[in-house]
Design a protein around this motif. Structure first.
Motif, PDB file in Angstrom:
ATOM      1  N   ILE A 227     -60.641 -67.515 -11.105  1.00 60.75           N
ATOM      2  CA  ILE A 227     -60.148 -66.412 -10.283  1.00 60.75           C
ATOM      3  C   ILE A 227     -61.340 -65.812  -9.554  1.00 60.75           C
ATOM      4  O   ILE A 227     -62.397 -65.581 -10.151  1.00 60.75           O
ATOM      5  N   GLU A 228     -61.186 -65.574  -8.267  1.00 63.05           N
ATOM      6  CA  GLU A 228     -62.279 -65.054  -7.443  1.00 63.05           C
ATOM      7  C   GLU A 228     -62.292 -63.535  -7.450  1.00 63.05           C
ATOM      8  O   GLU A 228     -61.249 -62.896  -7.352  1.00 63.05           O
ATOM      9  N   ARG A 229     -63.489 -62.980  -7.547  1.00 61.99           N
ATOM     10  CA  ARG A 229     -63.665 -61.530  -7.471  1.00 61.99           C
ATOM     11  C   ARG A 229     -64.209 -61.156  -6.094  1.00 61.99           C
ATOM     12  O   ARG A 229     -65.110 -61.818  -5.578  1.00 61.99           O
ATOM     13  N   ALA A 237     -58.226 -67.194  -5.810  1.00 64.29           N
ATOM     14  CA  ALA A 237     -58.599 -68.168  -6.830  1.00 64.29           C
ATOM     15  C   ALA A 237     -59.220 -69.387  -6.176  1.00 64.29           C
ATOM     16  O   ALA A 237     -59.014 -69.656  -4.980  1.00 64.29           O
ATOM     17  N   VAL A 238     -59.973 -70.109  -6.988  1.00 67.42           N
ATOM     18  CA  VAL A 238     -60.589 -71.360  -6.541  1.00 67.42           C
ATOM     19  C   VAL A 238     -59.962 -72.496  -7.332  1.00 67.42           C
ATOM     20  O   VAL A 238     -59.898 -72.447  -8.571  1.00 67.42           O
ATOM     21  N   GLN A 246     -57.034 -67.241  -0.824  1.00 66.13           N
ATOM     22  CA  GLN A 246     -57.170 -65.796  -0.791  1.00 66.13           C
ATOM     23  C   GLN A 246     -55.835 -65.126  -1.102  1.00 66.13           C
ATOM     24  O   GLN A 246     -54.768 -65.653  -0.792  1.00 66.13           O
ATOM     25  N   ALA A 247     -55.905 -63.956  -1.718  1.00 67.92           N
ATOM     26  CA  ALA A 247     -54.694 -63.214  -2.058  1.00 67.92           C
ATOM     27  C   ALA A 247     -55.031 -61.751  -2.258  1.00 67.92           C
ATOM     28  O   ALA A 247     -56.171 -61.392  -2.585  1.00 67.92           O
ATOM     29  N   ASP A 248     -54.034 -60.899  -2.040  1.00 67.80           N
ATOM     30  CA  ASP A 248     -54.201 -59.464  -2.308  1.00 67.80           C
ATOM     31  C   ASP A 248     -54.036 -59.162  -3.793  1.00 67.80           C
ATOM     32  O   ASP A 248     -54.527 -58.155  -4.290  1.00 67.80           O
TER      33      ASP A 248
END
Length: 284
Positions: A227-229, A237-238, A246-248
């Motif tokens: 999960i991307e921060r 997420a990657v 990308q996501a909100d």
């Protein structure tokens, strides 16, 4: 809002449907080739709010020792150094008090009753079919002491207005005539008439189809790497192959894998995997 759902089991697929129905842009990632191919595949499919209860309760540590020593033991612990398992066991032992059992069971019953009511609304809205049956559930007790021991649980059911029936042997046979053949093996039972059952695999696949009709995108055969921060927020997420999504918001519905996925973010999910078992047989 752009929402990324991780996991294509019953929780992930149902969440995808609800989010897409509310107008969000939803993408679901699942490593298997279709929905409900792991834990949700052979799930018992019980919608049983009244039976919602924590494993941790008074007397459970002593019962666990007894179970471990039985020839056909219902509990097996593999002896190896596993810090997450040790932490989970210690947390469970801390909750094996009468006060915490009552507190936790009350929370679980309230949530489960609400969820069952949401299921009714979902059926009315969609007409979803999954071999559903609304005949209640019946729990049998072999000894009078076990039957008498239901008093604490039924007190909680009464508090939250969950209908129930404590039945003697004849009462159980009235609701399930096949039990007359083995009436010497039980003394009574607890029946919850508001409970339901169904096919979890069939439900999950159908709700996934309905989610797609609402605009949700399902990507199967894709493995989540991390999960991307994005600063103090989650940014998406990657995937294992390196693609960034990308996501909100990110909804993690990975079952026992959720804890490992959330740990790098500093989020602790007190979840540890256990292995269950079931048997499918033809019945009269």
């Amino acid at each position: 809002m752009k929402v990324l759902v991780l996991g294509g089991g019953v929780i992930g697929c149902t969440a995808a449907y609800e989010l897409a129905s509310d107008g969000h842009e939803v993408t679901l990632i699942e490593r298997q080739k279709g929905p409900a191919l792991e834990t949700s595949y052979a799930n018992a499919g019980e919608v049983s709010p009244g039976y919602s209860a924590p494993w941790a309760g008074p007397g459970v540590p002593f019962k666990a020792v007894k179970w471990l020593l039985m020839n056909h033991r219902p509990l097996v612990l593999r002896p190896h150094l596993d810090w997450p398992m040790i932490g989970w066991i210690l947390a469970m032992l801390r909750n094996c008090t009468a006060h915490r059992y009552e507190l936790n069971k009350g929370r679980m019953v309230r949530l489960a009753e609400y969820s069952r009511d949401c299921m009714k609304v979902l059926r009315e809205q969609t007409g979803i079919a999954y071999d559903e049956r609304m005949q209640g559930t019946l729990q049998l007790f072999r000894t009078q002491a076990q039957l008498d021991g239901t008093a604490k649980d039924t007190a909680i059911l009464e508090r939250y207005n969950v209908p129930y029936e404590v039945l003697d042997r004849d009462g159980c046979i009235t609701h399930e005539p096949a039990l007359a053949r083995v009436k010497d093996k039980f003394v009574g039972g607890l029946r919850l008439p508001g409970d339901e059952t169904g096919d979890c695999f069939k439900f999950t696949n159908r709700i996934a189809e309905l989610a797609c009709e609402k605009g949700a995108v399902f990507r199967f055969g894709e493995t989540i790497g991390a999960i991307e921060r994005d600063g103090a927020r989650v940014g998406g997420a990657v995937l294992a192959q390196g693609e960034k999504l990308q996501a909100d918001a990110v909804l993690v519905a990975l079952g026992s894998y959720s804890a490992a996925m959330l740990a790098p973010l500093g989020l602790r999910a007190p979840v540890y995997p256990v292995k269950g078992y079931s048997i499918t047989v033809p019945i009269t």
